[in-house]
Design an enzyme around this catalytic site. Structure first.
Site, PDB file in Angstrom:
ATOM      1  N   THR A  88       6.461  44.576  95.175  1.00 43.81           N
ATOM      2  CA  THR A  88       7.655  44.106  94.471  1.00 43.81           C
ATOM      3  C   THR A  88       7.240  43.049  93.461  1.00 43.81           C
ATOM      4  O   THR A  88       6.491  42.131  93.786  1.00 43.81           O
ATOM      5  CB  THR A  88       8.687  43.539  95.462  1.00 43.81           C
ATOM      6  OG1 THR A  88       9.094  44.582  96.360  1.00 43.81           O
ATOM      7  CG2 THR A  88       9.914  43.001  94.737  1.00 43.81           C
ATOM      8  N   VAL A  90       7.278  40.080  90.487  1.00 44.58           N
ATOM      9  CA  VAL A  90       7.852  38.819  90.032  1.00 44.58           C
ATOM     10  C   VAL A  90       8.358  39.002  88.602  1.00 44.58           C
ATOM     11  O   VAL A  90       7.782  39.758  87.813  1.00 44.58           O
ATOM     12  CB  VAL A  90       6.774  37.711  90.094  1.00 44.58           C
ATOM     13  CG1 VAL A  90       7.177  36.494  89.287  1.00 44.58           C
ATOM     14  CG2 VAL A  90       6.500  37.328  91.539  1.00 44.58           C
ATOM     15  N   ILE A 124       3.156  41.119  96.553  1.00 49.27           N
ATOM     16  CA  ILE A 124       3.859  40.523  95.424  1.00 49.27           C
ATOM     17  C   ILE A 124       3.104  40.863  94.143  1.00 49.27           C
ATOM     18  O   ILE A 124       1.935  40.509  93.986  1.00 49.27           O
ATOM     19  CB  ILE A 124       3.978  38.996  95.596  1.00 49.27           C
ATOM     20  CG1 ILE A 124       4.792  38.662  96.859  1.00 49.27           C
ATOM     21  CG2 ILE A 124       4.622  38.369  94.357  1.00 49.27           C
ATOM     22  CD1 ILE A 124       6.213  39.178  96.858  1.00 49.27           C
ATOM     23  N   LYS A 125       3.775  41.559  93.239  1.00 56.22           N
ATOM     24  CA  LYS A 125       3.150  41.977  91.978  1.00 56.22           C
ATOM     25  C   LYS A 125       3.292  40.883  90.923  1.00 56.22           C
ATOM     26  O   LYS A 125       4.381  40.358  90.696  1.00 56.22           O
ATOM     27  CB  LYS A 125       3.793  43.268  91.455  1.00 56.22           C
ATOM     28  CG  LYS A 125       3.325  44.515  92.159  1.00 56.22           C
ATOM     29  CD  LYS A 125       4.002  45.752  91.596  1.00 56.22           C
ATOM     30  CE  LYS A 125       3.385  46.187  90.291  1.00 56.22           C
ATOM     31  NZ  LYS A 125       3.980  47.471  89.830  1.00 56.22           N
ATOM     32  N   ILE A 126       2.174  40.593  90.269  1.00 59.60           N
ATOM     33  CA  ILE A 126       2.118  39.537  89.267  1.00 59.60           C
ATOM     34  C   ILE A 126       1.270  40.030  88.101  1.00 59.60           C
ATOM     35  O   ILE A 126       0.245  40.694  88.305  1.00 59.60           O
ATOM     36  CB  ILE A 126       1.493  38.259  89.870  1.00 59.60           C
ATOM     37  CG1 ILE A 126       2.386  37.690  90.984  1.00 59.60           C
ATOM     38  CG2 ILE A 126       1.234  37.206  88.811  1.00 59.60           C
ATOM     39  CD1 ILE A 126       1.773  36.527  91.732  1.00 59.60           C
TER      40      ILE A 126
END
Length: 308
Positions: A88, A90, A124-126
């Site tokens: 998911t 950011v 967490i995708k960044i």
């Protein structure tokens, strides 16, 4: 004969690049990834109308929180169908603010945990900016695993490995798009610049013992996927997964540990920025990708605002 998709699954973890529940149920990937563009598409599907409404009820007027609530609701539904993890993302507009990305990543994990999902099932995708990599480094130390996306260069990959991030998503198709446009020619198989980029990163990581997972992303055709068979993970659209499921013939493993690579290097902020600046393709594609995800985030916010 066993399909090429089933053969691929023997040496690569297959990930679905979609928010389409029906496609995930049909294709049975291990993991799934989402991004603002995919969430925007999901928001247009009738099956997610309830999630949109619930997000607005719970957000107390904070549209950014509503977007995160919607993303988590979609992610939770996907996790009911897969054994692995959901990625998911950011808000891309935070891509140059380390602390804001850390805080948003912590919030997303908190929302998942409130929904009964353990952090071990979430990445967490960044964006792979210098600031994004530093944010990921902090999150990893706090026990939150990350997926560094919009990765187009060896420089970005080296910095991610040094930061100890869990996973990177080098973009095969967008690299291919850039070279096809600028060189005026097509590329096949091992000569594809996107395939070459991921192969180089994979070999470098395995040679030097980095634990960071390499997950090739953004494919334009089945040939690119076949050329990276053996990569740790590949995240693939439902359309291309369907083509692989219908394709027969032998699929050979192309990437495996033990192949030669270049000497280990180390990057500080100056050398990272210079290396990225010297790569015109990566510089353009990183900026373009952030802009596109930011626009789709704004469209999702506008859609949610209409429901208020």
């Amino acid at each position: 004969m066993t399909s090429k998709l089933e053969q691929l699954k023997q040496f690569t973890t297959v990930v679905a690049d979609t928010g389409d529940i029906d496609a995930i149920a049909r294709l049975k990937p291990v993991d799934a990834t989402t991004n603002p563009s995919l969430l925007l598409k999901a928001a247009a599907m009738p099956r997610y109308a309830e999630h949109l409404g619930n997000a607005m009820k719970q957000c107390q007027g904070d549209i950014g929180l509503a977007c995160d609530l919607f993303a988590v609701a979609v992610g939770k539904q996907i996790l009911e169908l897969i054994p692995g993890r959901i990625s998911t993302e950011v808000d891309a507009r935070l891509s140059f603010d380390t602390q804001a990305m850390v805080q948003r990543g912590e919030r997303l994990i908190g929302l998942y945990e409130q929904a009964g999902i353990s952090r071990e099932r979430v990445l967490i995708k960044i964006a792979s900016t210098w600031e994004g990599i530093r944010a990921a480094e902090q999150l990893e130390k706090a026990g939150i695993q990350t997926n560094l996306t919009l990765l187009f260069s060896f420089t970005q990959a080296v910095a991610c490995a040094e930061a100890g991030v869990f996973l990177i998503s080098p973009f095969v198709g967008r690299i291919y798009d850039w070279y096809k446009k600028h060189e005026g020619r097509d590329y096949q198989g091992a000569e594809d610049p996107g395939v070459q980029s991921v192969s180089r990163i994979y070999d470098y990581y395995k040679t030097h013992g980095y634990k960071t997972v390499v997950m090739g992303a953004s494919f334009r055709n089945v040939g690119q996927i076949e050329s990276l068979a053996g990569c740790d993970r590949l995240t693939i659209s439902p359309e291309l997964l369907g083509q692989l499921a219908e394709a027969s013939g032998t699929l050979e493993r192309k990437l495996e540990p033990g192949r030669a690579s270049e000497p280990r290097i180390s990057l500080d902020e100056k050398s990272f920025r210079w290396g990225l600046n010297e790569d015109a393709m990566a510089t353009e594609k990183l900026a373009e990708g952030i802009r596109q995800f930011a626009r789709d985030q704004e469209k999702l916010e506008a859609l949610l605002t209409e429901l208020a």
